[in-house]
Write a protein that holds these residues in place. Structure first.
Motif, PDB file in Angstrom:
ATOM      1  N   ASP A 268       0.703  -1.332  -0.275  1.00  0.00           N
ATOM      2  CA  ASP A 268      -0.234   0.301  -0.154  1.00  0.00           C
ATOM      3  C   ASP A 268       0.890   0.937   0.156  1.00  0.00           C
ATOM      4  O   ASP A 268       0.683   2.273   0.187  1.00  0.00           O
ATOM      5  CB  ASP A 268      -1.065   0.092   1.240  1.00  0.00           C
ATOM      6  N   ASN A 269       1.924   0.756  -0.345  1.00  0.00           N
ATOM      7  CA  ASN A 269       3.117   2.188  -0.669  1.00  0.00           C
ATOM      8  C   ASN A 269       2.977   3.293   0.716  1.00  0.00           C
ATOM      9  O   ASN A 269       3.166   4.259   0.745  1.00  0.00           O
ATOM     10  CB  ASN A 269       2.252   2.581  -1.328  1.00  0.00           C
ATOM     11  N   HIS A 270       2.579   2.808   2.053  1.00  0.00           N
ATOM     12  CA  HIS A 270       2.997   3.308   3.121  1.00  0.00           C
ATOM     13  C   HIS A 270       4.145   2.854   4.438  1.00  0.00           C
ATOM     14  O   HIS A 270       4.346   1.554   4.046  1.00  0.00           O
ATOM     15  CB  HIS A 270       1.584   3.197   4.017  1.00  0.00           C
ATOM     16  N   ASP A 271       4.303   3.640   5.498  1.00  0.00           N
ATOM     17  CA  ASP A 271       5.357   4.052   6.137  1.00  0.00           C
ATOM     18  C   ASP A 271       4.206   3.120   7.345  1.00  0.00           C
ATOM     19  O   ASP A 271       2.683   4.440   7.573  1.00  0.00           O
ATOM     20  CB  ASP A 271       6.074   4.071   6.134  1.00  0.00           C
ATOM     21  N   TYR A 272       4.789   1.985   8.227  1.00  0.00           N
ATOM     22  CA  TYR A 272       3.679   1.361   9.477  1.00  0.00           C
ATOM     23  C   TYR A 272       3.991   2.268  10.405  1.00  0.00           C
ATOM     24  O   TYR A 272       5.714   1.783  11.225  1.00  0.00           O
ATOM     25  CB  TYR A 272       3.442  -0.075   8.649  1.00  0.00           C
ATOM     26  N   ILE A 273       4.224   2.809  11.531  1.00  0.00           N
ATOM     27  CA  ILE A 273       4.136   2.996  12.838  1.00  0.00           C
ATOM     28  C   ILE A 273       3.398   2.025  14.277  1.00  0.00           C
ATOM     29  O   ILE A 273       2.094   1.744  14.313  1.00  0.00           O
ATOM     30  CB  ILE A 273       4.472   4.150  13.476  1.00  0.00           C
ATOM     31  N   GLY A 274       3.836   0.308  14.711  1.00  0.00           N
ATOM     32  CA  GLY A 274       3.705   0.133  15.936  1.00  0.00           C
ATOM     33  C   GLY A 274       2.268   1.262  16.519  1.00  0.00           C
ATOM     34  O   GLY A 274       3.202   1.565  17.339  1.00  0.00           O
ATOM     35  N   ASN A 275       1.677   0.714  17.114  1.00  0.00           N
ATOM     36  CA  ASN A 275       1.063   1.242  18.629  1.00  0.00           C
ATOM     37  C   ASN A 275       0.993  -0.157  19.647  1.00  0.00           C
ATOM     38  O   ASN A 275       0.214  -1.287  19.298  1.00  0.00           O
ATOM     39  CB  ASN A 275      -0.192   1.342  17.819  1.00  0.00           C
ATOM     40  N   PRO A 276       1.597   0.299  20.769  1.00  0.00           N
ATOM     41  CA  PRO A 276       1.889  -0.446  22.076  1.00  0.00           C
ATOM     42  C   PRO A 276       0.385  -0.704  22.797  1.00  0.00           C
ATOM     43  O   PRO A 276       0.193  -1.397  23.339  1.00  0.00           O
ATOM     44  CB  PRO A 276       2.973   0.010  22.220  1.00  0.00           C
ATOM     45  N   ASP A 277      -0.014   0.237  21.991  1.00  0.00           N
ATOM     46  CA  ASP A 277      -1.235   0.781  23.094  1.00  0.00           C
ATOM     47  C   ASP A 277      -2.807  -0.667  22.746  1.00  0.00           C
ATOM     48  O   ASP A 277      -3.600  -0.573  23.324  1.00  0.00           O
ATOM     49  CB  ASP A 277      -2.378   1.499  23.451  1.00  0.00           C
ATOM     50  N   LEU A 278      -2.254  -1.178  21.478  1.00  0.00           N
ATOM     51  CA  LEU A 278      -3.998  -2.452  20.573  1.00  0.00           C
ATOM     52  C   LEU A 278      -3.872  -2.898  21.279  1.00  0.00           C
ATOM     53  O   LEU A 278      -3.486  -3.535  22.567  1.00  0.00           O
ATOM     54  CB  LEU A 278      -2.979  -2.830  19.216  1.00  0.00           C
ATOM     55  N   ARG A 279      -5.292  -3.014  21.196  1.00  0.00           N
ATOM     56  CA  ARG A 279      -6.139  -4.039  22.496  1.00  0.00           C
ATOM     57  C   ARG A 279      -5.655  -5.511  21.715  1.00  0.00           C
ATOM     58  O   ARG A 279      -5.851  -5.938  20.595  1.00  0.00           O
ATOM     59  CB  ARG A 279      -7.945  -4.008  22.224  1.00  0.00           C
ATOM     60  N   ASN A 280      -6.140  -6.290  22.265  1.00  0.00           N
ATOM     61  CA  ASN A 280      -6.037  -7.848  22.129  1.00  0.00           C
ATOM     62  C   ASN A 280      -6.794  -8.208  20.179  1.00  0.00           C
ATOM     63  O   ASN A 280      -7.992  -7.812  21.075  1.00  0.00           O
ATOM     64  CB  ASN A 280      -6.043  -8.641  22.777  1.00  0.00           C
ATOM     65  N   GLU A 281      -6.629  -8.437  19.881  1.00  0.00           N
ATOM     66  CA  GLU A 281      -7.654  -9.402  18.486  1.00  0.00           C
ATOM     67  C   GLU A 281      -8.281 -10.209  19.088  1.00  0.00           C
ATOM     68  O   GLU A 281      -7.127 -11.255  19.591  1.00  0.00           O
ATOM     69  CB  GLU A 281      -6.329  -9.204  17.434  1.00  0.00           C
TER      70      GLU A 281
END
Length: 320
Positions: A268-281
């Motif tokens: 998708d031609n984007h840079d990704y930054i992680g998110n440590p506050d994500l909920r469990n999937e």
């Protein structure tokens, strides 16, 4: 196994640059029968690839190397009614180096090495009591993930730029799994459950402070509790077989999803930054199946329903 491939040529005869690769793989498996019903097994894999081209990326892989090994002990009878005991110790070490040294023109030169080391175990055994067959399993693993990027400006008077794309994340995971298969007239019921504790630790202070640019309140350590349950029912009504099941489970974010720093996605031609506050999937699934065996034909009907909650997917941030 040894493989070497030149650049791919498409259906129109056009050569696709940077699609070549070269790799070799060595594997060994051995076993020793210690006594009747007792076996000691070992396996080892060495895999190395070099000069791996990626046409969709501005850089290639100069080295991808993996050491993978495991030792297992299998014993048909264990203690009392416990049987089919199996214990395994395993480890792997992976090195992955991306660079653009073979690309003639790039906006800025980059090196991107990464390392991942994993050590783990599991131990399981069966227990048969009347119409019940239990499977009990305990497992765990420790993983260290570190990746970095160095950018070299074309102007020699400018400073090199450095970042950690995986900030030395240490993952410790321990879980327990239990299963009960119950025999009933004309069928069976299988119930299972799993409980897991998973801890993350961002060990590199430079990488931690980089992520705190976006998440100022981010903690260095976090603990997540994961669970899954499932039930399955199978019954034979004369000639018709019916199977139904329901399951629920969750998972923690991966190292990239939780702590990745400027990871490029060519899809998708984007840079990704992680998110440590994500909920469990979380995911819920149900299955239904009917099978009708005929003399020369077997008819089957399947139905599945799948639903995900807190699904982890990238969102565009227009401010960035």
């Amino acid at each position: 196994i040894y493989r070497k491939a030149d650049n791919y040529v498409d259906g129109n005869g056009q050569e696709i640059a940077y699609s070549q690769f070269e790799k070799y793989n060595l594997s060994a498996n051995t076993g020793y029968k210690v006594a009747e019903g007792k076996q000691l097994l070992a396996s080892f894999i060495f895999d190395e690839a070099s000069d791996v081209g990626y046409p969709a990326l501005p850089m290639d892989v100069s080295l991808a190397r993996a050491f993978i090994g495991a030792v297992s002990w299998i014993q048909s009878s264990f203690m009392g009614n416990l049987e089919q005991w199996e214990t395994k110790l395993y480890a792997n070490s992976i090195t992955h180096v991306m660079d653009d040294s073979k690309r003639p023109v790039v906006p800025i030169r980059m090196d991107m090495p990464g390392w991942s080391d994993t050590y783990g175990f599991f131990s399981q055994a069966q227990l048969k009591l009347n119409d019940h067959t239990f499977l009990l399993k305990v497992d765990g693993f420790y993983n260290r993930s570190l990746a970095e990027m160095t950018m070299y400006p074309n102007n020699p008077n400018q400073q090199e730029m450095f970042m950690l794309t995986w900030p030395d994340v240490r993952t410790l995971n321990t879980g327990f799994y239990g299963e009960d298969k119950i025999e009933i007239p004309g069928g069976n019921i299988k119930l299972s459950a799993r409980a897991t504790v998973q801890g993350f630790n961002v060990a590199d202070s430079f990488g931690l402070n980089s992520l705190r640019i976006f998440y100022p309140e981010m903690e260095q350590r976090q603990t997540r509790y994961l669970k899954s349950i499932a039930a399955q029912y199978h019954k034979r009504f004369k000639t018709v077989h019916f199977t139904g099941g329901v399951s629920y489970g969750d998972r923690a974010p991966t190292v990239s999803e939780g702590f990745g720093f400027y990871l490029f996605n060519s899809f998708d031609n984007h840079d990704y930054i992680g998110n440590p506050d994500l909920r469990n999937e979380k995911a819920l699934e149900t299955k239904l199946k009917l099978v009708l065996p005929l003399e020369r034909l077997k008819l089957g009907l399947d139905a599945n329903y799948f639903h995900a909650m807190d699904y982890i997917i990238g969102e565009i941030n227009p401010d960035l």
